[in-house]
Design an enzyme around this catalytic site. Sequence first.
Site, short mmCIF file in Angstrom:
data_model
loop_
_atom_site.label_atom_id
_atom_site.label_comp_id
_atom_site.label_asym_id
_atom_site.label_seq_id
_atom_site.Cartn_x
_atom_site.Cartn_y
_atom_site.Cartn_z
N ARG A 183 25.77 23.53 -69.07
CA ARG A 183 25.25 24.76 -68.48
C ARG A 183 25.99 25.99 -68.96
O ARG A 183 25.51 27.10 -68.81
CB ARG A 183 25.36 24.69 -66.95
CG ARG A 183 24.42 23.69 -66.35
CD ARG A 183 24.71 23.48 -64.89
NE ARG A 183 26.02 22.86 -64.69
CZ ARG A 183 26.50 22.49 -63.52
NH1 ARG A 183 25.78 22.68 -62.44
NH2 ARG A 183 27.67 21.91 -63.42
N LYS A 211 24.32 4.92 -65.77
CA LYS A 211 24.28 4.49 -64.38
C LYS A 211 24.79 5.62 -63.48
O LYS A 211 25.48 6.49 -63.98
CB LYS A 211 25.10 3.22 -64.21
CG LYS A 211 26.63 3.47 -64.14
CD LYS A 211 27.35 2.28 -63.59
CE LYS A 211 28.57 2.69 -62.84
NZ LYS A 211 29.41 1.71 -62.28
N HIS A 260 27.85 -0.62 -69.68
CA HIS A 260 28.81 -0.73 -70.78
C HIS A 260 29.47 -2.10 -70.86
O HIS A 260 30.00 -2.48 -71.88
CB HIS A 260 29.85 0.41 -70.74
CG HIS A 260 30.87 0.26 -69.67
ND1 HIS A 260 30.68 0.74 -68.41
CD2 HIS A 260 32.08 -0.33 -69.67
CE1 HIS A 260 31.74 0.45 -67.67
NE2 HIS A 260 32.60 -0.20 -68.41
N LYS A 320 30.64 -5.06 -74.55
CA LYS A 320 31.96 -5.61 -74.85
C LYS A 320 31.85 -6.77 -75.84
O LYS A 320 30.95 -7.60 -75.75
CB LYS A 320 32.63 -6.10 -73.55
CG LYS A 320 33.08 -4.94 -72.68
CD LYS A 320 33.75 -5.41 -71.43
CE LYS A 320 34.18 -4.24 -70.57
NZ LYS A 320 35.32 -3.50 -71.12
N GLU A 353 40.18 -3.77 -60.06
CA GLU A 353 40.71 -2.48 -60.51
C GLU A 353 42.00 -2.17 -59.74
O GLU A 353 42.11 -2.52 -58.56
CB GLU A 353 39.69 -1.37 -60.24
CG GLU A 353 38.40 -1.56 -61.01
CD GLU A 353 37.43 -0.41 -60.74
OE1 GLU A 353 37.30 0.44 -61.61
OE2 GLU A 353 36.85 -0.38 -59.65
N ASP A 364 28.01 -0.09 -56.52
CA ASP A 364 28.65 0.52 -57.68
C ASP A 364 28.94 -0.49 -58.79
O ASP A 364 28.87 -0.16 -59.97
CB ASP A 364 29.97 1.19 -57.24
CG ASP A 364 30.58 2.05 -58.33
OD1 ASP A 364 29.83 2.80 -58.99
OD2 ASP A 364 31.80 1.98 -58.54
N HIS A 378 27.22 -4.35 -63.30
CA HIS A 378 28.13 -5.13 -64.16
C HIS A 378 28.17 -6.62 -63.81
O HIS A 378 28.01 -7.47 -64.69
CB HIS A 378 29.55 -4.58 -64.07
CG HIS A 378 29.65 -3.11 -64.34
ND1 HIS A 378 28.92 -2.48 -65.33
CD2 HIS A 378 30.40 -2.15 -63.77
CE1 HIS A 378 29.24 -1.19 -65.33
NE2 HIS A 378 30.11 -0.96 -64.40
N LYS A 425 38.78 -2.24 -55.50
CA LYS A 425 39.72 -1.21 -55.94
C LYS A 425 41.08 -1.45 -55.30
O LYS A 425 41.16 -2.07 -54.25
CB LYS A 425 39.19 0.17 -55.56
CG LYS A 425 37.89 0.48 -56.30
CD LYS A 425 37.57 1.94 -56.25
CE LYS A 425 36.37 2.24 -57.13
NZ LYS A 425 36.65 2.16 -58.56
N1 LIG Z 1 32.67 9.59 -66.07
C1 LIG Z 1 32.52 8.29 -66.24
O1 LIG Z 1 33.45 7.56 -66.62
C2 LIG Z 1 31.18 7.65 -66.01
C3 LIG Z 1 31.07 6.26 -66.15
C4 LIG Z 1 29.81 5.67 -65.99
C5 LIG Z 1 28.72 6.46 -65.68
N2 LIG Z 1 28.86 7.80 -65.52
C6 LIG Z 1 27.67 8.59 -65.21
O2 LIG Z 1 27.49 9.57 -66.22
C7 LIG Z 1 26.93 10.74 -65.65
C8 LIG Z 1 27.85 11.93 -65.94
O3 LIG Z 1 29.12 11.69 -65.36
P1 LIG Z 1 30.38 12.60 -65.66
O4 LIG Z 1 31.52 11.92 -65.00
O5 LIG Z 1 30.47 12.94 -67.10
O6 LIG Z 1 30.01 13.92 -64.82
P2 LIG Z 1 30.63 15.39 -64.95
O7 LIG Z 1 32.00 15.36 -65.54
O8 LIG Z 1 30.45 16.02 -63.63
O9 LIG Z 1 29.69 16.11 -66.02
C9 LIG Z 1 28.39 16.44 -65.71
C10 LIG Z 1 27.72 17.02 -66.93
O10 LIG Z 1 26.37 17.32 -66.58
C11 LIG Z 1 26.15 18.71 -66.82
N3 LIG Z 1 25.27 19.23 -65.76
C12 LIG Z 1 25.52 19.22 -64.44
N4 LIG Z 1 24.49 19.82 -63.79
C13 LIG Z 1 23.60 20.19 -64.71
C14 LIG Z 1 22.36 20.88 -64.66
N5 LIG Z 1 21.83 21.28 -63.50
N6 LIG Z 1 21.71 21.10 -65.81
C15 LIG Z 1 22.23 20.70 -66.99
N7 LIG Z 1 23.41 20.06 -67.11
C16 LIG Z 1 24.09 19.81 -65.98
C17 LIG Z 1 27.50 19.37 -66.79
O11 LIG Z 1 27.46 20.58 -67.51
P3 LIG Z 1 28.58 21.73 -67.30
O12 LIG Z 1 29.84 21.21 -67.94
O13 LIG Z 1 28.09 22.90 -68.02
O14 LIG Z 1 28.74 21.89 -65.84
C18 LIG Z 1 28.36 18.29 -67.45
O15 LIG Z 1 28.22 18.34 -68.84
C19 LIG Z 1 26.77 10.45 -64.17
O16 LIG Z 1 25.48 9.94 -63.96
C20 LIG Z 1 27.79 9.36 -63.91
O17 LIG Z 1 27.45 8.55 -62.80
C21 LIG Z 1 30.07 8.41 -65.69
#
Ligand SMILES: NC(=O)c1ccc[n+]([C@@H]2O[C@H](COP(=O)([O-])OP(=O)(O)OC[C@H]3O[C@@H](n4cnc5c(N)ncnc54)[C@H](OP(=O)(O)O)[C@@H]3O)[C@@H](O)[C@H]2O)c1
Length: 484
Positions: free
Chosen positions: A45, A144, A174, A178, A212, A231, A236, A336
């Site tokens: 954004r 997910k 993911h 593996k 974990e 979760d 998984h 956890k």
């Molecule tokens: N993090 C992990 O390890 C992990 C593991 C498995 C799955 N996931 C899944 O992956 C997804 C992202 O997770 P994350 O941890 O990366 O989240 P995050 O750090 O909160 O990042 C969210 C991303 O989405 C963008 N975003 C948020 N609202 C938006 C909107 N209204 N329009 C366009 N873009 C928007 C944000 O942009 P800005 O930076 O500009 O705000 C940012 O790039 C989620 O579904 C999560 O459940 C994450």
Amino acid sequence: MSQMVDLVIFGGTGDLSTRKLLPALYQLHRHGLADRLRRIIATGRGELDTDSFRSEAHANLERFLPRDQWDGAIWEHFRDTLHYVKVEADDDNDYRQLAQLLDAGDAPVRLFYLATLPSLYGAICAQLKNTGAANTHSRVVLEKPLGHDLASCRAINEEVAAVFAEEATFRIDHYLGKETVQNLLAVRFGNPLLHPVWKNTFVDNVQITVAEEIGVEGRGGYYAKTGALRDMVQNHLLQVLSIVAMEPPASLDAADIRDEKMKVLRCLEPITASNVKERTVRGRYDAGAVGGQAVKGFLEEAEYRDAEGTETFVAIKALINNWRWAGVPFYLRTGKRLSRRYSEIVIEFKKQPFSLFANDPNELTNKLVIRLQPDETISLHTLNKKPGLTRNLRLQPVELHLTADSNHKGDSYDAYERLLLDAVNGDQTLFMRRDEVETAWRWIDTIIGAWEETGMPVKPYNSGTMGPNAATALTARDDRNWYE
Ligand SMILES: NC(=O)c1ccc[n+]([C@@H]2O[C@H](COP(=O)([O-])OP(=O)(O)OC[C@H]3O[C@@H](n4cnc5c(N)ncnc54)[C@H](OP(=O)(O)O)[C@@H]3O)[C@@H](O)[C@H]2O)c1
């Protein structure tokens, strides 16, 4: 001829992208596997330009990549593929700009990786279609969680299906990327030795543990509404279970493998109010010590004081009602703040019918132990003679390591690297099909319904242990033990 691909990452500035996706894409370059990837277009954004995004990516890669894998020349090549476009999920104008950028590049295949909140998936897909950013050669990758129950999962799947065909939809788990999960397929179906014993006549029980050390960390708001069953088990653990238990597929093609996994999920015996208390355990971590550090309990962490009904640990005795597995318990557990971080599958074979040896062989069974993390190994636990001159033959356990490099750490491929490469190449084998995900949710929903109906308690456990005592009782009731 292989077609060139433009990869667009929605959530390209987020945590997943920073810690996992961009490092994995850099590694594909380093391994010489990115020749089909023309551009990587990150979206977010913020009003960033491509140069600032590249600088941020540079700093993050230096932070998240092992030092010995950083290579300035590779970075320069990789950097030139990186682009940034601002796209607010509901702003038509932003999508038009994205469409223009894609049109200008002229890569035949467009791969959209959705790493934002899943509640945005429907809107993003609709906008991609309406603005022409998605064309008939486009694919979508979905992170997910896909919903929090069957109904919400279906709703997301419907919205995505209005734009992308199932053959163009790649649902990530993911764990499936593996190396050892693939090695499990090779070990199972490549070794005639194992083929006859992979069934209820010889297997006593199967255990799948995903443990974990960390607590809910910064994900507490999400986690407090989700819990360990939704979760971790829904995706998984059930994915791993279906690979362990599936019939030999007709081929290694995506459709054949996914058909067999799907049959396993359909054969899972529902756990209902009548047996949920014997077949499941819910736990929540209290204060304790993990890795020598004192840690707070879940409910002491300020944001979650009201989350008394959320489990941070779950153990389940699952049964698969088919000819191969009838009567074999599949014990699943995940949690956890447990004593150590590891993920493991244990296939424990049946005991000898009669003991010839002075020490009790019933303690020492044959086991195939498949370790998914922190290291990726497969070992067969067998027995041989304890060396010595005594006339009393005694047994001792011996581990046969089935992985070429018993500690696969060297230059191994990360799960995200493999999955991104497969998505670029259009190979769906290691992604979840819609019917798999929905069938898994149906089984999970029944358990949650049974918990609600019976008021199933969440039992406390000390951080740094392997869960509540009731988890030990779950296997002990069957005269079995968790393999630790
Ligand atoms: N993090 C992990 O390890 C992990 C593991 C498995 C799955 N996931 C899944 O992956 C997804 C992202 O997770 P994350 O941890 O990366 O989240 P995050 O750090 O909160 O990042 C969210 C991303 O989405 C963008 N975003 C948020 N609202 C938006 C909107 N209204 N329009 C366009 N873009 C928007 C944000 O942009 P800005 O930076 O500009 O705000 C940012 O790039 C989620 O579904 C999560 O459940 C994450």
